[in-house]
Design an enzyme around this catalytic site. Structure first.
Site, PDB file in Angstrom:
ATOM      1  N   ASP A  54     -10.749   1.970  -2.987  1.00  4.22           N
ATOM      2  CA  ASP A  54     -11.242   1.755  -1.618  1.00  4.22           C
ATOM      3  C   ASP A  54     -12.761   1.819  -1.582  1.00  4.22           C
ATOM      4  O   ASP A  54     -13.362   1.555  -0.536  1.00  4.22           O
ATOM      5  CB  ASP A  54     -10.682   2.830  -0.671  1.00  4.22           C
ATOM      6  CG  ASP A  54      -9.317   2.437  -0.124  1.00  4.22           C
ATOM      7  OD1 ASP A  54      -8.862   1.322  -0.410  1.00  4.22           O
ATOM      8  OD2 ASP A  54      -8.707   3.260   0.590  1.00  4.22           O
TER       9      ASP A  54
ATOM     10  N   ASP B 141       0.832  -1.208   0.000  1.00  2.42           N
ATOM     11  CA  ASP B 141       0.000   0.000   0.000  1.00  2.42           C
ATOM     12  C   ASP B 141       0.865   1.257   0.000  1.00  2.42           C
ATOM     13  O   ASP B 141       2.058   1.213   0.338  1.00  2.42           O
ATOM     14  CB  ASP B 141      -0.889  -0.033   1.258  1.00  2.42           C
ATOM     15  CG  ASP B 141      -2.183   0.743   1.087  1.00  2.42           C
ATOM     16  OD1 ASP B 141      -2.313   1.497   0.100  1.00  2.42           O
ATOM     17  OD2 ASP B 141      -3.065   0.599   1.954  1.00  2.42           O
TER      18      ASP B 141
HETATM   19  C1  GLA Z   1      -5.647   2.027   2.467  1.00  4.46           C
HETATM   20  C2  GLA Z   1      -6.023   0.855   1.579  1.00  4.46           C
HETATM   21  C3  GLA Z   1      -7.072   0.004   2.256  1.00  4.46           C
HETATM   22  C4  GLA Z   1      -6.538  -0.483   3.583  1.00  4.46           C
HETATM   23  C5  GLA Z   1      -6.095   0.701   4.435  1.00  4.46           C
HETATM   24  C6  GLA Z   1      -5.380   0.238   5.674  1.00  4.46           C
HETATM   25  O1  GLA Z   1      -6.688   2.916   2.601  1.00  4.46           O
HETATM   26  O2  GLA Z   1      -6.470   1.305   0.346  1.00  4.46           O
HETATM   27  O3  GLA Z   1      -7.430  -1.074   1.446  1.00  4.46           O
HETATM   28  O4  GLA Z   1      -5.464  -1.361   3.358  1.00  4.46           O
HETATM   29  O5  GLA Z   1      -5.212   1.557   3.729  1.00  4.46           O
HETATM   30  O6  GLA Z   1      -4.966   1.294   6.443  1.00  4.46           O
END
Ligand code: GLA
Length: 727
Positions: free
Chosen positions: A548, A478
């Site tokens: 997300d 990420d």
């Molecule tokens: C980001 C990612 C999510 C999740 C969060 C965790 O927003 O896109 O899928 O992994 O971080 O903090």
């Protein structure tokens, strides 16, 4: 050479269904005679005979030739300050302080295969079909050389190109801009299609007509961004999903990018793309080389479906790497939207048990397993496991999950650091910052300075240690903030503007080390969703968390837009709980399942909260998905209905052998009066019959394509997933 032909100063680059014809003019410039439908090298004379008029007030390249005006020649490379007033692909600060450049042809080499790039992702070939043409150009006044490296990928109908600049002077020069590609189209009317958005609303489709002046598709966030994806499409007027001429451009680059489409006064259309020049400046010492990232272009006369099919083949065959490239990817369950930071080992094990019982193949532990990471304000940068949550550490948890018969995957955010972390307390200088300037925070974190070898080693060391010691077969990588106040203590003042690109080179080198060392680990990229979902990242990560936003209806738009440039096998898509976390909408579980099946399928919810009936539906969804995933991921996609154009969406997937057809259909808004939509299929075998696997009904392929089926639109957010088999 079968796909690149040379006759003196004329070159033909051919793919299965496209051709690019270029010619070196008598003054040494690289003229584009044609790009599009197949032509032969003998057509060059007819295509070159179009410079006939003298051009009034314009600047002539030479007094002797009143028709040779650089501003009106379709060029594959131009310079600055020589009378071509369209956007220049290059801007250098030369030893004499000027910026004028005139690069002229100085020879070529042709070779089989690709030419590997140094330090940057580049398309590769295993088919034995690719061929490469390197055009060498030299600057007329200064000792500078430029190479334009074209590689033809015949089956994907794609041509890549990149630019390499050599400073053979005895003094440094400054590169203010060096584009990866430039192409000029002769007078034509175009529409420009871009994929724009933001966090939780990525890749929404926008088209606008290319009028005189410049349209720009760019990012300035430090990354390819969720604002404007680097993929750009030019459509001839009237082009739709199945018919018409479409040109696609993309970059294998994950930093800030720039694409400009310019319609000149005489209606030529130029498109250049490359590294974002704003905030970029590269000092190129004597004897050194600067390499611009690779760009890819493709053409189809079968509309946007044809074009995206080319992109999909190209990405699947020539970008995705490693052992997962063509393997069906596991159905996963990610704990993030189930528990966020609030989990214990017992909770995870219970979730994993339920996941295993319904047929999930991979259990992913997301954020919150290390350091003081109980919210997003602390812990990033640290790799010490939180023993309060996980007494047996990652190793203990991973072992238990693996013993259940599941694969185990883990989330990392290696590029960032929270101020509240051991790492920042020990090494504040490892964060990108400008001394004397208050850093702006994004999600309470700063980015690490990946230009420092010790930072790269720190990241590689910790991830390697975990992957070596625990049965981890999947990594979610990420990255959750944009670049601001970019500064590095390791670079002198006159090189600070190299930092955004040097960051990317640092990141690519980390990824190269890790994916090479762990070829069996499946990497999924993520940048708060699709904030860096580009072809450069896909070179290392065979799949990417698309957004997300897990709401099924929002996902129709996001996945539809993404599918224009990326294949389904790269698009992470999960079923989540309702009301949805992002938009608070409630959609049926069936709908959530059907729409997530159009990507890399998984769940991101607490399965323990489902009723028995819902659990049974989840079990059926996973069973069904396993039967169709190869077709969805590796077959041909036809977008039959667009959510951007109406009230419903239809995506059809045809397996490579034409034996299985999958149709996913969703009604966004129902209408009492009309209530039905006619869906005509594409790409089926003619004179063949297909059986609906659910109802047993048999249809002629021609019937499905010419007449089609009428589907009901009687309920908001209702979906159908139909599969057909060749009889
Ligand atoms: C980001 C990612 C999510 C999740 C969060 C965790 O927003 O896109 O899928 O992994 O971080 O903090």
């Amino acid at each position: 050479m079968r796909h690149i032909t040379q006759q003196e100063n004329t070159f033909l680059l051919s793919t299965a269904h496209t051709a690019m014809l270029l010619q070196i003019t008598k003054y040494g410039h690289v003229e584009l005679l044609h790009y599009g439908m197949p032509v032969s090298i003998e057509d060059a004379a007819a295509l070159a005979a179009r410079r006939t008029m003298p051009y009034g007030s314009q600047v002539m390249y030479t007094e002797e030739d009143p028709t040779y005006c650089l501003d009106n020649i379709p060029l594959l490379w131009s310079g600055a300050g020589k009378g071509d007033f369209r956007i220049s692909p290059i801007e250098l600060e030369l030893p004499d302080g000027t910026i004028t450049t005139d690069f002229i042809y100085d020879g070529c080499t042709l070779r089989a295969g690709t030419l590997p790039a140094v330090g940057l992702p580049a398309a590769y070939d295993e088919s034995g079909e690719a061929e490469t043409l390197v055009l060498s150009l030299r600057e007329k006044k200064f000792a500078l050389r430029l190479e334009i490296i074209f590689t033809v990928f015949p089956a994907a109908d794609a041509i890549t190109r990149r630019t390499v600049l050599y400073n053979d002077e005895t003094v440094p020069i400054t590169v203010r801009s060096l584009m990866s590609q430039q192409i000029d189209f002769p007078q034509r009317e175009y529409e420009m299609l871009t994929l724009d958005g933001d966090w939780i609303s990525e890749t929404h489709v926008h088209t606008r007509s290319v009028q005189p002046g410049r349209l720009v598709n760019e990012s300035t966030t430090g990354f390819s961004s969720n604002r404007h994806n680097p993929g750009v499409i030019l459509l001839e007027q009237g082009t739709g999903e199945n018919t018409g001429l479409a040109y696609g451009f993309n970059l294998l680059y994950s930093g800030s990018h720039y694409t400009a489409v310019e319609r000149s006064p005489r209606d030529f259309v130029r498109i250049v793309s490359g590294i974002q020049p704003q905030g970029f400046c590269w000092r190129l010492p004597a004897g050194e080389i600067f390499r611009a990232p690779e760009a890819v272009m493709t053409f189809s006369n079968e509309g946007m479906n044809g074009l995206s099919g080319n992109f999909h083949r190209f990405v699947r065959q020539h970008i995705l790497h490693g052992n997962w490239k063509e393997k069906p990817r596991p159905v996963l369950l990610n704990n993030w939207e189930a528990y966020f930071f609030d989990f214990t080992e017992a909770k995870l094990l219970s979730l994993a048990k339920q996941a295993k019982a319904v047929g999930v193949e991979l259990f992913v532990l997301d954020d919150g397993w290390f350091g003081e990471r109980n919210s997003d304000t602390a812990g990033l940068g640290d790799y010490t496991v939180n023993r309060k949550k996980l007494p047996g550490g990652i190793e203990g948890l991973a072992q238990k999950i693996t013993t259940m018969g599941l694969r185990f995957g883990l989330w990392f955010e290696p590029e960032s650091v929270n101020l509240e972390s051991e790492l920042y307390r020990t090494h504040p200088e490892w964060a990108l910052q400008q001394p004397g300037r208050q850093p702006s925070m994004g999600r309470h974190q700063l980015l690490l300075d990946l230009t420092r070898p010790e930072v790269r080693d720190y990241i590689v060391h910790h991830i390697t240690h975990l992957l070596d010691h625990c049965p981890i077969t999947y990594v979610k990588w990420d990255m959750n903030r944009n670049i601001t106040e970019i500064g590095s203590a390791t670079l002198p003042a006159n090189r600070q503007q190299e930092l955004p690109h040097r960051y990317m080179l640092g990141l690519y080198s980390i990824l190269e080390r890790l994916v090479t060392a762990f070829p069996d680990v499946l990497f999924e990229g993520c940048a708060g969703g699709g904030g860096r979902f580009d072809a450069g990242m896909l070179y290392y990560f065979p799949q990417y968390w698309t957004s997300d936003d897990t709401d099924a209806i929002e996902r129709l738009y996001i996945q539809h837009g993404t599918s224009l440039v990326m294949p389904a096998c790269t698009m992470g898509a999960h079923v989540s709980a309702v009301p949805n976390h992002q938009v608070h909408r409630t959609t049926p579980l069936q709908t959530r399942g059907h729409i997530a099946m159009a990507g890399q399928f998984g769940y991101e919810m607490d399965l323990g909260k489902l009723s028995e009936e819902e659990t049974e539906l989840v079990r059926q969804q996973i069973r069904q998905y396993k039967e169709i995933r190869s077709t969805i991921h590796f077959g041909d996609l036809y977008r039959l209905r667009s959510p951007f154009e109406g009230e419903n969406t239809a995506w059809e997937y045809v397996s490579a052998d034409l034996k299985q057809i999958v149709l996913i259909y969703c009604t966004i808004h129902a209408h009492v009066i009309t209530g039905m939509t006619q869906i005509r299929f594409e790409g089926l075998k003619e004179n063949a019959q297909y059986r609906n696997t659910e109802t047993g009904e048999i249809y002629d392929g021609d019937f499905l394509m010419n007449v089609g089926l009428y589907l009901s639109d009687s309920k908001d957010y209702a979906t159908k997933l139909m599969t057909f088999e060749l009889c």
